[in-house]
Design a protein around this motif. Structure first.
Motif, PDB file in Angstrom:
ATOM      1  N   LEU A 197       1.262  37.856 -19.986  1.00  0.00           N
ATOM      2  CA  LEU A 197       2.196  38.604 -19.140  1.00  0.00           C
ATOM      3  C   LEU A 197       1.936  40.105 -19.169  1.00  0.00           C
ATOM      4  CD1 LEU A 197       5.493  36.725 -20.079  1.00  0.00           C
ATOM      5  CD2 LEU A 197       4.134  36.434 -18.000  1.00  0.00           C
ATOM      6  N   ASP A 198       0.894  40.528 -19.907  1.00  0.00           N
ATOM      7  CA  ASP A 198       0.555  41.962 -20.024  1.00  0.00           C
ATOM      8  C   ASP A 198       1.730  42.770 -20.565  1.00  0.00           C
ATOM      9  OD1 ASP A 198      -2.056  41.684 -19.096  1.00  0.00           O
ATOM     10  OD2 ASP A 198      -1.430  41.818 -17.010  1.00  0.00           O
ATOM     11  N   ILE A 199       2.495  42.166 -21.489  1.00  0.00           N
ATOM     12  CA  ILE A 199       3.625  42.889 -22.075  1.00  0.00           C
ATOM     13  C   ILE A 199       3.135  44.102 -22.868  1.00  0.00           C
ATOM     14  CG2 ILE A 199       5.614  42.682 -23.625  1.00  0.00           C
ATOM     15  CD1 ILE A 199       5.721  39.732 -22.959  1.00  0.00           C
ATOM     16  N   HIS A 200       1.941  43.990 -23.469  1.00  0.00           N
ATOM     17  CA  HIS A 200       1.404  45.097 -24.265  1.00  0.00           C
ATOM     18  C   HIS A 200       1.074  46.315 -23.416  1.00  0.00           C
ATOM     19  CE1 HIS A 200      -2.018  42.873 -22.661  1.00  0.00           C
ATOM     20  NE2 HIS A 200      -2.783  43.902 -22.884  1.00  0.00           N
ATOM     21  N   LYS A 201       1.098  46.154 -22.074  1.00  0.00           N
ATOM     22  CA  LYS A 201       0.843  47.283 -21.186  1.00  0.00           C
ATOM     23  C   LYS A 201       2.136  47.804 -20.558  1.00  0.00           C
ATOM     24  CE  LYS A 201      -3.730  45.504 -19.878  1.00  0.00           C
ATOM     25  NZ  LYS A 201      -4.561  45.040 -18.749  1.00  0.00           N
ATOM     26  N   ALA A 259      11.283  36.671 -16.967  1.00  0.00           N
ATOM     27  CA  ALA A 259      12.157  36.671 -15.800  1.00  0.00           C
ATOM     28  C   ALA A 259      12.265  38.074 -15.197  1.00  0.00           C
ATOM     29  CB  ALA A 259      13.542  36.154 -16.202  1.00  0.00           C
ATOM     30  N   TYR A 260      12.353  39.075 -16.062  1.00  0.00           N
ATOM     31  CA  TYR A 260      12.420  40.456 -15.574  1.00  0.00           C
ATOM     32  C   TYR A 260      11.136  40.837 -14.832  1.00  0.00           C
ATOM     33  CZ  TYR A 260      12.585  45.558 -15.668  1.00  0.00           C
ATOM     34  OH  TYR A 260      12.549  46.890 -15.315  1.00  0.00           O
ATOM     35  N   GLN A 299       5.539  40.192 -10.632  1.00  0.00           N
ATOM     36  CA  GLN A 299       4.337  39.769 -11.343  1.00  0.00           C
ATOM     37  C   GLN A 299       4.044  38.300 -11.055  1.00  0.00           C
ATOM     38  OE1 GLN A 299       4.441  39.550 -15.662  1.00  0.00           O
ATOM     39  NE2 GLN A 299       2.462  40.550 -15.799  1.00  0.00           N
ATOM     40  N   ARG A 300       2.829  37.997 -10.624  1.00  0.00           N
ATOM     41  CA  ARG A 300       2.450  36.633 -10.232  1.00  0.00           C
ATOM     42  C   ARG A 300       2.438  35.697 -11.431  1.00  0.00           C
ATOM     43  NH1 ARG A 300      -0.487  33.871  -6.305  1.00  0.00           N
ATOM     44  NH2 ARG A 300      -1.878  32.243  -7.108  1.00  0.00           N
ATOM     45  N   ARG A 310      -5.217  32.517 -13.207  1.00  0.00           N
ATOM     46  CA  ARG A 310      -5.591  33.876 -13.609  1.00  0.00           C
ATOM     47  C   ARG A 310      -7.101  34.012 -13.701  1.00  0.00           C
ATOM     48  NH1 ARG A 310      -2.750  37.380 -18.413  1.00  0.00           N
ATOM     49  NH2 ARG A 310      -3.864  39.306 -18.012  1.00  0.00           N
ATOM     50  N   LEU A 311      -7.751  32.971 -14.208  1.00  0.00           N
ATOM     51  CA  LEU A 311      -9.213  33.004 -14.291  1.00  0.00           C
ATOM     52  C   LEU A 311      -9.822  33.083 -12.899  1.00  0.00           C
ATOM     53  CD1 LEU A 311     -11.673  32.861 -16.147  1.00  0.00           C
ATOM     54  CD2 LEU A 311     -11.586  30.362 -15.945  1.00  0.00           C
ATOM     55  N   ASN A 312      -9.235  32.329 -11.962  1.00  0.00           N
ATOM     56  CA  ASN A 312      -9.731  32.395 -10.592  1.00  0.00           C
ATOM     57  C   ASN A 312      -9.524  33.782  -9.996  1.00  0.00           C
ATOM     58  OD1 ASN A 312     -10.586  29.737 -10.556  1.00  0.00           O
ATOM     59  ND2 ASN A 312      -8.605  28.963  -9.824  1.00  0.00           N
TER      60      ASN A 312
END
Length: 909
Positions: A270-274, A325-326, A332-333, A388-390
């Motif tokens: 989910l790229d939470i670290h960004k 959910a947020y 975010q896809r 996501r890989l695609n």
């Protein structure tokens, strides 16, 4: 590639429906099973139960007891350390063979008592922590062959376990039991196969992409599978038979580890670290909590450890779900896939945990919820990772296409960029060129701006030495040019750091003919950060600098105008006369080896005080700089140069004062108002009438006195500005503005004494507020009012004007004055001085007891200046002490006397 995703989804749904069908056909409902032959045989629907906290009750004690019935068919008791007795009644009408199964594998110890017609016929033991009785079948769940004889049967179970306590009874025919065994084995194999394939699949993707999201997800699926197999009893039966404790560890610690892998996967997926720092810190908090729970579970009983596992899992899954959910609402896809997958998983997990804790009953939904939800969750997240890989492949393909397009058009782009650069160099109105090393010499590169040639029309620029072609024609000195050559030669061809270290020494401005040129230097480096050229930009800033200076000058004029415009016109004119007189006197006295420097020092200090009173900040700062230069004069070895610098500073301060005067007299048009006297028409008419009626010399003197009265003023009016400005000094020192009290102020001060008194009171008032009157805190401690007071008494005695000045502060520091005078060698210990003699030391030029110098006081000038100004006007000043015993502090009064003849108007009607 995207067309394959719907097929994957169809496959996942197909497998899930297949698993669900197998569960439907194989797992029994909550009530006891009815044989397939359709006979009405059944085990009691509401078993009796009894909680045995001590575990010491025996079957004999309970045989004749009627145990209370539970409200549920197959109850669960959650995690408990108590032993539970369960009792079921069954009337068996046939002689068929049945198998009785206790449908829960995670039970530590079970005592099975079977009664037939009221007689105990069997006592069997089963469970993880005991040796099973020989009649217990080799099966995941405890099971044994039920007697074939018909009649009334009573089944009593004593169950003790550290896991969730439940013991649903399931009755099968022999054929049904064998079929159930096969179906359960197949179901478990398919379930484990699906999760294993997902784990291995994502592991291979990680090895190919090095994306740790796939590794964490694969680790999560694998650990989660082991936890599920441990919960169903299959791991203990097939992976580590004979070591049931490993299953407890796998359920407790393995569940926490699986949760940790899930959180780390979610963080990357989910790229939470960004994202925002709150979300990042929440993820760190969840991982920290999981780690603490893992460590604590290693040293606590299973029943506590499994509760910590449940708490850690519920908290982590819920928090990550809220974050997803947020982020889904933010568009975010990946979060959409995540929410869909974990919604099903969380629902199944919550249902399962509620069943384990005894809140929900054991039925089809609660039995399959966790496995069914996990299959769907794993499948959907695998699809999300594939998606996501695609997407990454699509982005990579786009980058490759762009790169291929760039390579195909590189020559065209380079040509276009070259034309753009040449166009800029041809039209930019700055001198731009590059310096490079050619052998051991400096050389200007071939590319340079056309504007540079306009500055040097007869000079060949390309290939020339920059010092000869350009800088030798500037205002740079030979030394500056030599340094420039050295810096350029030592930085070109070296690491970029060498340029950075020497950049500050490069010239920033130079004059070229009558123009001011601004220089900028930049290092051009290669891929190894080696400087191979120096880019030089020459900008003509002559006009810009002129406009900047004009703007600064105008701003300064407006500032001075604002300072002057705030002042009263008459008081401003009087101030100008006083300051101009002080400046003129000081400039005349300032000569090399002059003995009048003390007077210059006093005058500058007085000017600074008057300027501060009127809030003339620029003049205050300028005079303060001259005063400091004069103070440092004696320590300077180069006296002649020091005198010239001091004179220049005083002249600069005087020139600034002249600007104030110019603004007052000409810009504001106030002129010399001090020479004009404002007289009312009634006063003029009265004087005219008196002149017409004059008869003798006495009456003429009365008229003279009345006219002179127009030029006189009361003392409070004379020093009004100094009293007003004292408030700003008090605020600077953190003290309240003192009260003023005047006695005898009806006496009019002659015009000749006004300047003297204003100059004297500048220092007297500052001396009181800085040295005499204490702070509010100290005054209140001494029993005084927080606000100080200054008293001025005025009287006339035999043509003498007497002014008495005092404040209600702590008084004169006699002890400090004596110590300071001893340090300066003024007195020695051979003679005893009276307090009055010691007090008079404050009139010595330069004498001060202040520990530090400020722009308000501390230079030892104030009282010396007061004495000088009063004596110049023909007056005297003395100190009266309240006590001559010479304590540390003694109250004192300044007594000033002046020759004086007051205008007597009493005879004038």
């Amino acid at each position: 590639m995207p067309s394959r995703q719907p097929m994957k989804l169809q496959h996942c749904l197909f497998w899930f429906c297949l698993v669900l069908g197998w569960f439907q056909s194989s797992i029994l409902q909550a009530e006891p099973m009815v044989p397939r032959e359709g006979s009405p045989l059944t085990i009691s629907e509401y078993p009796g139960y009894l909680i045995d906290p001590t575990g010491q009750l025996t079957v004999d004690q309970l045989t004749a007891s009627m145990l209370p019935k539970h409200s549920k068919a197959n109850p669960t008791f959650g995690w408990t350390n108590d032993a539970i007795w369960l009792v079921s009644e069954w009337h068996k009408p046939d002689t068929l063979a049945y198998i009785l199964e206790i449908g829960y594998p995670l039970l530590d110890e079970i005592d099975i008592y079977l009664f037939h017609q009221g007689t105990l016929i069997k006592h069997l033991k089963a469970g993880d922590s005991v040796s099973n009785s020989p009649e217990i079948l080799d099966h995941i769940d405890p099971a044994f062959a039920f007697p074939s004889a018909p009649g009334d049967y009573r089944i009593m179970l004593k169950v003790h376990t550290s896991s969730s306590l439940q013991a649903p009874l399931k009755l099968y025919t022999a054929n049904d039991f064998i079929r159930k065994e096969k179906e359960e084995f197949l179901i478990t194999g398919v379930y484990g196969g699906i999760l294993s394939i997902m784990a291995i699949y994502n592991l291979f993707i990680f090895l190919a992409s090095r994306n740790f999201a796939y590794l964490f997800y694969s680790s999560f699926v694998f650990t989660f599978l082991l936890v599920q197999l441990s919960l169903s009893g299959h791991s203990a039966a097939y992976f580590w038979p004979g070591f049931p404790g490993i299953s407890d560890i796998m359920i407790c610690q393995g569940g926490i580890i699986a949760t940790g892998f899930m959180v780390m996967f979610s963080n990357l997926f989910l790229d939470i670290h960004k994202m925002g720092y709150r979300r990042r810190w929440l993820i760190r908090g969840l991982l920290t909590f999981g780690l603490l729970a893992l460590l604590a579970s290693c040293f606590t009983p299973y029943v506590i450890g499994v509760k910590m596992m449940a708490a850690s899992s519920l908290l982590s899954v819920s928090c990550v779900f809220v974050i997803a959910a947020y982020q889904m609402m933010q568009g975010q896809r990946e979060a959409k896939f995540y929410i869909a997958a974990w919604s099903i998983f969380i629902t199944g997990f919550i249902i399962y945990m509620l069943k384990q804790m005894g809140i929900l009953p054991i039925n089809l939904l609660t039995s399959i919820s966790f496995k069914g939800g996990s299959v769907i969750e794993v499948s959907l997240l695998s699809l999300a990772l594939a998606d996501r890989l695609n997407s990454m492949r699509a982005q990579l393909k786009k980058v490759n296409d762009d790169l291929r397009h760039l390579n195909e058009n590189l020559e065209t782009i380079v040509h276009e960029k070259t034309l753009d650069i040449r166009s800029i160099m041809a039209n930019i109105r700055q001198g731009v060129f590059q310096i490079k090393m050619q052998g051991s010499s400096l050389e200007i590169d071939q590319e340079y701006s056309a504007f540079l040639q306009k500055w040097f029309p007869d000079q060949k620029i390309a290939g020339s030495d920059p010092l000869t072609a350009i800088f030798s024609k500037s205002s740079l000195s030979d030394n500056e040019q030599a340094m420039l050559t050295s810096i350029l030669q030592s930085t070109i061809g070296e690491a970029h750091l060498a340029f950075e270290m020497n950049e500050s020494n490069l010239p920033r401005e130079m004059n070229l003919d009558d123009r001011l040129i601004e220089l900028e230097w930049s290092s051009i480096v290669d891929a190894k950060a080696i400087t191979h050229k120096i880019l030089v930009t020459m900008k003509d800033v002559t006009d810009l600098r002129h406009y900047q200076n004009e703007a600064l000058k105008r701003a300064r004029e407006f500032q001075l105008l604002g300072e002057v415009a705030r002042q009263d016109a008459r008081r401003m004119e009087e101030l100008i006369q006083v300051i101009e007189d002080l400046f003129t006197t000081s400039i005349k006295l300032l000569q090399p080896h002059s003995k009048q420097l003390a007077m210059v020092f006093r005058n500058l200090h007085t000017i600074k005080g008057l300027a501060r009173n009127f809030d003339f900040k620029n003049l205050t700062d300028c005079v303060h700089a001259a005063e400091q230069s004069l103070k440092d004069l004696q320590s300077r070895p180069d006296k002649e140069l020091a005198y010239e610098q001091l004179r220049a500073k005083i002249q600069a301060a005087f020139a600034l004062f002249q600007e104030y005067k110019h603004i007052n007299d000409h810009v504001l048009g106030r002129g010399r108002l001090v020479d004009n006297v404002l007289v009312s028409r009634g006063e003029l008419k009265a004087i005219q009438t008196m002149l017409q009626q004059v008869k003798n010399l006495s009456e003429l003197k009365q008229i003279e006195a009345r006219i002179l009265f127009l030029f006189e003023a009361r003392l409070e009016q004379v020093i009004a500005d100094e009293m007003t400005m004292l408030g700003s000094i008090a605020r600077t020192l953190g003290k309240p503005t003192p009260n003023f009290s005047f006695q005898g102020d009806q006496i009019m001060i002659p015009n000749a004494l006004k300047k003297t008194l204003r100059k004297a009171f500048v220092h007297l008032l500052r001396n009181s507020i800085d040295h005499g009157i204490e702070s509010s805190e100290n005054r209140q401690k001494a029993g005084k009012a927080a606000q100080g007071s200054i008293f001025v008494d005025i009287e006339e005695q035999q043509d003498t004007l007497i002014l008495r000045y005092r404040d209600d502060g702590r008084g004169l520091a006699i002890k400090s004055i004596r110590e300071r005078a001893t340090q300066l060698g003024i007195i020695d210990n051979q003679r005893l001085f009276t307090a009055k003699e010691i007090a008079d030391f404050i009139f010595i030029p330069g004498f001060s007891t202040a520990q530090s110098t400020t722009d308000i006081s501390g230079r030892g000038i104030g009282m010396d200046a007061v004495k000088s100004y009063i004596e110049e006007a023909g007056g005297l000043i003395a100190i009266e002490l309240a006590d001559d015993v010479a304590p540390d502090y003694v109250a004192m009064t300044f007594v000033m006397t002046f020759p004086f003849v007051q205008s007597r108007l009493s005879a004038v009607s």
